[in-house]
Every structure is written in C-alpha cells, then in structure tokens.
Scaffold this active site. Structure first.
Site, PDB file in Angstrom:
ATOM      1  N   PRO A   9       0.183   1.303 -14.150  1.00  0.00           N
ATOM      2  CG  PRO A   9      -2.296   1.344 -14.387  1.00  0.00           C
ATOM      3  CD  PRO A   9      -1.004   0.874 -13.748  1.00  0.00           C
ATOM      4  CG  ASN A  10      -1.905   5.676 -17.465  1.00  0.00           C
ATOM      5  OD1 ASN A  10      -1.236   5.582 -18.881  1.00  0.00           O
ATOM      6  ND2 ASN A  10      -2.618   5.426 -16.996  1.00  0.00           N
ATOM      7  NE  ARG A  17      -0.632   9.986 -15.219  1.00  0.00           N
ATOM      8  CZ  ARG A  17      -0.632   9.044 -14.235  1.00  0.00           C
ATOM      9  NH1 ARG A  17       0.327   8.640 -13.785  1.00  0.00           N
ATOM     10  NH2 ARG A  17      -1.843   8.998 -13.885  1.00  0.00           N
ATOM     11  CE1 TYR A  22       0.224  11.318 -10.246  1.00  0.00           C
ATOM     12  CE2 TYR A  22      -0.761  12.140 -12.304  1.00  0.00           C
ATOM     13  CZ  TYR A  22      -0.907  11.366 -11.170  1.00  0.00           C
ATOM     14  OH  TYR A  22      -2.043  10.997 -10.688  1.00  0.00           O
ATOM     15  CG  ASN A  71       2.586   4.342  -8.034  1.00  0.00           C
ATOM     16  OD1 ASN A  71       1.417   4.215  -7.865  1.00  0.00           O
ATOM     17  ND2 ASN A  71       3.074   5.515  -8.153  1.00  0.00           N
ATOM     18  CB  ALA A  74      -5.481   4.084 -12.542  1.00  0.00           C
ATOM     19  CG  HIS A  77      -7.877   4.761  -7.000  1.00  0.00           C
ATOM     20  ND1 HIS A  77      -7.369   5.275  -5.824  1.00  0.00           N
ATOM     21  CD2 HIS A  77      -7.035   5.415  -7.785  1.00  0.00           C
ATOM     22  CE1 HIS A  77      -6.427   5.845  -6.000  1.00  0.00           C
ATOM     23  NE2 HIS A  77      -6.002   6.065  -7.226  1.00  0.00           N
ATOM     24  CG  ASP A  84      -8.564 -11.104  -3.708  1.00  0.00           C
ATOM     25  OD1 ASP A  84      -8.352 -10.352  -2.815  1.00  0.00           O
ATOM     26  OD2 ASP A  84      -9.307 -11.459  -4.507  1.00  0.00           O
ATOM     27  CD  GLU A  95      -1.686   1.701  -1.441  1.00  0.00           C
ATOM     28  OE1 GLU A  95      -1.918   0.974  -0.589  1.00  0.00           O
ATOM     29  OE2 GLU A  95      -2.453   2.557  -2.023  1.00  0.00           O
ATOM     30  CG  HIS A  97      -0.385   6.346  -3.977  1.00  0.00           C
ATOM     31  ND1 HIS A  97      -0.388   5.819  -5.313  1.00  0.00           N
ATOM     32  CD2 HIS A  97      -0.804   5.447  -2.894  1.00  0.00           C
ATOM     33  CE1 HIS A  97      -1.219   4.749  -4.908  1.00  0.00           C
ATOM     34  NE2 HIS A  97      -1.455   4.518  -3.592  1.00  0.00           N
ATOM     35  CB  SER A  99      -0.053  12.819  -6.217  1.00  0.00           C
ATOM     36  OG  SER A  99      -0.862  11.767  -6.582  1.00  0.00           O
ATOM     37  NE  ARG A 104      -4.284  13.939  -7.514  1.00  0.00           N
ATOM     38  CZ  ARG A 104      -3.848  12.949  -8.565  1.00  0.00           C
ATOM     39  NH1 ARG A 104      -2.956  12.001  -8.460  1.00  0.00           N
ATOM     40  NH2 ARG A 104      -4.505  13.349 -10.016  1.00  0.00           N
ATOM     41  NE  ARG A 108      -6.710  11.067  -8.693  1.00  0.00           N
ATOM     42  CZ  ARG A 108      -6.653  10.647 -10.004  1.00  0.00           C
ATOM     43  NH1 ARG A 108      -5.756   9.384 -10.150  1.00  0.00           N
ATOM     44  NH2 ARG A 108      -7.033  10.957 -11.086  1.00  0.00           N
TER      45      ARG A 108
HETATM   46  C1  DQA Z   1      -0.536   7.480  -8.361  1.00  0.00           C
HETATM   47  C2  DQA Z   1      -2.011   8.004  -7.986  1.00  0.00           C
HETATM   48  C3  DQA Z   1      -3.019   7.441  -8.648  1.00  0.00           C
HETATM   49  O1  DQA Z   1      -4.339   8.072  -8.323  1.00  0.00           O
HETATM   50  C4  DQA Z   1      -3.064   7.561 -10.191  1.00  0.00           C
HETATM   51  O2  DQA Z   1      -4.022   7.028 -10.835  1.00  0.00           O
HETATM   52  C5  DQA Z   1      -1.703   7.453 -10.675  1.00  0.00           C
HETATM   53  C6  DQA Z   1      -0.557   7.796  -9.782  1.00  0.00           C
HETATM   54  C7  DQA Z   1       0.554   8.500  -7.681  1.00  0.00           C
HETATM   55  O3  DQA Z   1       1.604   8.009  -7.829  1.00  0.00           O
HETATM   56  O4  DQA Z   1       0.356   9.703  -7.261  1.00  0.00           O
HETATM   57  O5  DQA Z   1      -1.667   6.853 -11.974  1.00  0.00           O
HETATM   58  O6  DQA Z   1      -0.475   6.304  -7.967  1.00  0.00           O
END
Ligand code: DQA
Length: 142
Positions: A9-10, A17, A22, A71, A74, A77, A84, A95, A97, A99, A104, A108
């Site tokens: 998401p996002n 953003r 980011y 990735n 959010a 977390h 699962d 996995e 990320h 950032s 942070r 997170r």
């Molecule tokens: C993220 C880090 C997450 O905490 C955050 O909610 C994101 C992006 C990252 O790629 O740094 O949406 O996964």
C-alpha cells in the site's frame, strides 16, 4: 526462474509521497530498473502493486513463481495474514524496504514478515529491490 514482486500500500505514490524519506523516484522507475536487471540475470518477473491486503494474499497464494520479493509497506507491521500466506506457500521470500525501518519510529521496528522471510533488505532506497533480486538469484541458483 520466475520472481513475483509485490509492492504494498501507498507505494504507487512513490516520488510524491514524503520524498525526504522515500526519495523522488517513482514506482515506474523502480520497476524499469528491476526489469532491466532481471533481463541481465536471465530471470522472469511478474510485478504488481496493491493497496489491498486481500489482493496481496491472493497473489502470494497463486504459487506460479519460484521466489517472492515483497515490500509489504505498512502491512509489514500489522499483517499476520500476509505472514501466514508467505509461510503457507513456503517459497523463498525477500522482504524489502526503501527506508531503514529500524532507524525510524518504534512501531516500524516490528516486522511480522521477517519471521517467515528468507531475509530482509532495508534502507537502500530504490536499490533495495535490486539487491533483493540479486539475493533471489543466488538463493535459486544454490
Ligand atoms: C516501507 C516502510 C514502512 O514502514 C512504510 O509503512 C511503507 C514503506 C519502506 O519501503 O520503507 O509504506 O515499507
């Protein structure tokens, strides 16, 4: 070697953003770099972005891939359901990320995904995805 890449998401808002966290690159920029590296490494990619936990789980369950790069954004977390699904499928999973989540906010630092992932790459900006693809190449070659 077929790799499923899931952006959570996002991440469709990358570039607009919180650029101080980011970066100014877009999701399209990331995907183009990933596609170029995959061609160089002789790997096939299937890439998706979703803001929906259910859609991400459905994609993970499809199993038509050899390894997963995710990735979870959010959902990292919060989502026992994504954790699962990765565990149920039992494929190598990296996995990612952008950032460094460990630098942070406190909330997170907890990843439900890390416990079922082969490994985690965090804090290298858009290059985190490229490092993940190289890691997957190594995992699948061994
Ligand atoms: C993220 C880090 C997450 O905490 C955050 O909610 C994101 C992006 C990252 O790629 O740094 O949406 O996964």
């Amino acid at each position: 070697m077929k790799v499923l890449v899931i952006h959570g998401p996002n991440l469709n808002m990358l570039g607009k953003r919180e650029p101080e966290i980011y970066g100014t690159f877009s999701l399209d920029d990331v995907n183009k770099k990933l596609t170029a590296l995959a061609a160089e490494l002789g790997m096939k990619l299937s890439i998706m972005q979703s803001n929906s936990e259910a859609e991400m789980i459905d994609a993970i369950q499809k199993k038509d891939y050899d390894a997963l790069i995710i990735n979870p954004a959010a959902y990292t977390h919060t989502s026992i359901a994504i954790r699962d699904a990765i565990s149920a499928v039992g494929k190598p999973a990296v996995e990612v990320h952008i950032s460094n989540i460990h630098k942070r906010e406190e909330f997170r630092r907890k990843s439900y995904i890390a416990e079922v992932a082969t490994g985690q790459i965090s804090g290298f900006g858009g290059d985190s995805y490229l490092l993940a693809l190289r890691a997957v190449k190594t995992i699948l070659s061994n």
